[in-house]
Motif scaffolding. Structure first.
Motif, PDB file in Angstrom:
ATOM      1  N   GLY A   1       0.245  15.985 -11.444  1.00 36.46           N
ATOM      2  CA  GLY A   1      -0.456  14.733 -11.696  1.00 36.46           C
ATOM      3  C   GLY A   1      -1.933  14.832 -11.373  1.00 36.46           C
ATOM      4  O   GLY A   1      -2.778  14.292 -12.091  1.00 36.46           O
ATOM      5  N   LEU A   2      -2.260  15.534 -10.287  1.00 37.53           N
ATOM      6  CA  LEU A   2      -3.667  15.725  -9.936  1.00 37.53           C
ATOM      7  C   LEU A   2      -4.384  16.574 -10.984  1.00 37.53           C
ATOM      8  O   LEU A   2      -5.549  16.319 -11.319  1.00 37.53           O
ATOM      9  CB  LEU A   2      -3.777  16.384  -8.556  1.00 37.53           C
TER      10      LEU A   2
ATOM     11  N   LEU B   1      -5.238   7.180  -7.697  1.00 36.46           N
ATOM     12  CA  LEU B   1      -4.358   8.344  -7.765  1.00 36.46           C
ATOM     13  C   LEU B   1      -3.188   8.201  -6.799  1.00 36.46           C
ATOM     14  O   LEU B   1      -2.042   8.538  -7.142  1.00 36.46           O
ATOM     15  CB  LEU B   1      -5.150   9.623  -7.460  1.00 36.46           C
ATOM     16  N   ILE B   2      -3.465   7.739  -5.589  1.00 39.03           N
ATOM     17  CA  ILE B   2      -2.384   7.521  -4.625  1.00 39.03           C
ATOM     18  C   ILE B   2      -1.404   6.486  -5.166  1.00 39.03           C
ATOM     19  O   ILE B   2      -0.180   6.649  -5.078  1.00 39.03           O
ATOM     20  CB  ILE B   2      -2.967   7.076  -3.271  1.00 39.03           C
TER      21      ILE B   2
ATOM     22  N   THR C   1       2.770   5.833  -4.334  1.00 41.57           N
ATOM     23  CA  THR C   1       3.343   4.552  -3.931  1.00 41.57           C
ATOM     24  C   THR C   1       3.969   3.777  -5.093  1.00 41.57           C
ATOM     25  O   THR C   1       4.983   3.100  -4.900  1.00 41.57           O
ATOM     26  CB  THR C   1       2.266   3.670  -3.270  1.00 41.57           C
ATOM     27  N   HIS C   2       3.392   3.849  -6.303  1.00 43.20           N
ATOM     28  CA  HIS C   2       3.909   3.096  -7.441  1.00 43.20           C
ATOM     29  C   HIS C   2       4.065   3.998  -8.659  1.00 43.20           C
ATOM     30  O   HIS C   2       3.773   3.599  -9.790  1.00 43.20           O
ATOM     31  CB  HIS C   2       2.985   1.921  -7.776  1.00 43.20           C
ATOM     32  N   ARG C   3       4.553   5.184  -8.412  1.00 44.62           N
ATOM     33  CA  ARG C   3       4.704   6.167  -9.480  1.00 44.62           C
ATOM     34  C   ARG C   3       5.646   5.674 -10.582  1.00 44.62           C
ATOM     35  O   ARG C   3       5.486   6.019 -11.760  1.00 44.62           O
ATOM     36  CB  ARG C   3       5.218   7.471  -8.880  1.00 44.62           C
ATOM     37  N   GLN C   4       6.635   4.846 -10.220  1.00 45.51           N
ATOM     38  CA  GLN C   4       7.624   4.398 -11.198  1.00 45.51           C
ATOM     39  C   GLN C   4       6.987   3.578 -12.312  1.00 45.51           C
ATOM     40  O   GLN C   4       7.486   3.556 -13.442  1.00 45.51           O
ATOM     41  CB  GLN C   4       8.727   3.586 -10.513  1.00 45.51           C
ATOM     42  N   LEU C   5       5.874   2.914 -12.032  1.00 51.86           N
ATOM     43  CA  LEU C   5       5.212   2.125 -13.074  1.00 51.86           C
ATOM     44  C   LEU C   5       4.657   3.011 -14.177  1.00 51.86           C
ATOM     45  O   LEU C   5       4.638   2.630 -15.351  1.00 51.86           O
ATOM     46  CB  LEU C   5       4.074   1.298 -12.475  1.00 51.86           C
TER      47      LEU C   5
END
Length: 459
Positions: free
Chosen positions: A132-133, A256-257, A262-266
């Motif tokens: 992702g980064l 990015l965080i 924290t909210h990767r599912q979105l």
């Protein structure tokens, strides 16, 4: 054996001597995160037929040919690669500089898509976070490289114009085309999308707009009659811009965080919903880690070479074609540089998958506004160039109107073709504005210190 009794449709993994089914996350590249950019880019890829390559007896030659076929022929845009050697030839044979510019622009188109492909291949081996980064930093590598090379050649105006054009093209052209085409192709269906991503990106874009507006208002509020007062205000504007850029980078880090932890599912939702769709390809690595890394370095070097040609010949192309530098930088550079990504967004809009289209358009605009622009200012600071966030009145006004119109367009979570049409018409009007706008390019380092009438084409 235990595996023989398993359903054929299930995927299995041998671990510690026991056979167990793979989870959905593990089937997708051992937890690899497939963002909207990954899914969109896959729409322009094609599976390679390695039947003939496998018949090559020498393993080294076989591996090289397989890599060439996957990287060069693995995209539907592979025919555009021919422009790269012609651009280099035109440069060294002293062909017309406008030819060098045009060929370099065409050559950048498939390279941008291939860099996205290679970062996704590396993500198979690094995990979702590092992947992702990589996507967050390499997603707009073309714009970043062009900006840095233009700064080294003291062309601050080109940097500002090209980055502004990238944001405008994503918000108005790409999103507008996606909503318009998706609405026309799905007249009988109600098109819906998840507002959560749109809200987050809109907030960040508004923060970026604030950071652009304040230096502009700061300059006009502080300009006095004397040249000394103007110089003092220009210095203060530059300092304010650098502080604002640090704030923007902190905000992007928070984004990015938010996106990766924290909210990767979105941000993964749209890919998961389409995991069984035949449009989602590249579910397994086709390149090894070091092969993908070597190709990524090589492709980036070629992008840097072509970007240097583009920056060095943009004025010559402007004179030859009779088009202002501002129009070439704001309109042509972003359209050609991101054509592959833009095409993917439109393709998924046709398939009524607006979450992916919005993720591409808004994600790219946010990345440029909150990462590439402030990073360019920081790089200019390091190398001694005077680049600030004061993009002048016309440019900043266009950015503000584009962000506001886009935010209003996406506020209800539904879409129809008239929304896309309005965004496209806004882009056409702004494009016409920059077509007739011809600011003098001899201002020192692109910093405006004059009155509010500076930069208006006089007829």
């Amino acid at each position: 054996m235990a595996s023989s009794a398993a359903p054929a449709a299930e995927t299995w993994l041998l671990e510690n001597g026991n056979i167990k089914p793979l989870s959905k996350e593990m089937r997708h590249g051992h937890g690899r995160s497939r963002t909207a950019h990954n899914v969109s880019s896959s729409s322009l890829r094609k599976k390679s037929d390695l039947t003939l390559v496998r018949k090559v007896p020498c393993s080294i030659v076989r591996d090289v040919l397989a890599n060439l076929q996957e990287v060069i022929l693995g995209t539907k845009l592979f025919v555009l690669f021919i422009a790269i050697p012609f651009a280099i030839l035109a440069h060294y044979q002293n062909f017309g500089r406008s030819w060098v510019f045009g060929l370099s622009l065409v050559g950048l188109t498939p390279l941008a898509e291939r860099i996205s492909f290679l970062t996704e291949q590396i993500a198979f081996f690094t995990g979702p976070t590092v992947g992702g980064l990589l996507n967050a930093t390499c997603g707009n590598a073309t714009e970043l490289i062009i900006a840095i090379l233009a700064l080294t050649q003291h062309k601050v105006d080109v940097v500002k114009y090209s980055l502004l054009g990238s944001i405008l093209s994503n918000l108005l052209l790409v999103l507008g085309t996606s909503l318009f085409c998706g609405g026309i192709a799905n007249l009988s269906k109600e098109q819906k999308y998840d507002r959560k991503q749109a809200d987050v990106n809109s907030l960040l874009l508004l923060l970026g707009l604030l950071c652009h507006m304040l230096p502009l208002m700061f300059r006009y509020a502080g300009v006095g009659e004397s040249a000394a007062a103007a110089a003092v205000t220009a210095k203060a504007t530059l300092l304010l811009s650098r502080v604002s850029c640090i704030v923007m980078l902190i905000a992007y880090l928070g984004y990015l965080i938010f996106q990766l932890w924290t909210h990767r599912q979105l941000f993964d939702a749209q890919a998961e919903e389409n995991e069984d769709d035949d449009t989602v390809e590249e579910e397994e690595a086709v390149l090894g880690f070091w092969s993908a890394f070597a190709w990524l370095v090589g492709m980036t070097a070629v992008v840097a070479l072509l970007s240097e040609y583009v920056v060095g010949t943009i004025e010559a192309a402007s004179d030859s074609w009779g088009i202002s530098v501002s129009f070439i930088s704001v309109i042509l550079l972003p359209i050609v540089g991101n054509a592959a990504e833009h095409a993917g967004a439109v393709i998924f809009a046709f398939k009524n998958k607006l979450d992916i289209s919005l993720g591409v358009a808004l994600g790219s605009a946010t990345q440029i506004a909150m990462f590439v622009v402030p990073l360019s200012v920081i790089v200019a600071w390091i190398i001694g160039e005077r680049m600030d966030l004061d993009f002048s009145l016309l440019e900043t006004g266009s950015l503000a109107l584009a962000i506001i119109v886009t935010a209003f367009t996406l506020q209800d979570g539904t879409s129809h073709y008239i929304k896309g049409l309005v965004l496209l018409l806004c882009y056409i009007v702004i494009g016409a504005c920059f077509f007739f706008y011809n600011r003098p390019q001899n201002q020192p380092n692109g910093v405006n210190l004059g009155s509010s009438t500076d930069g208006i084409m006089r007829v």
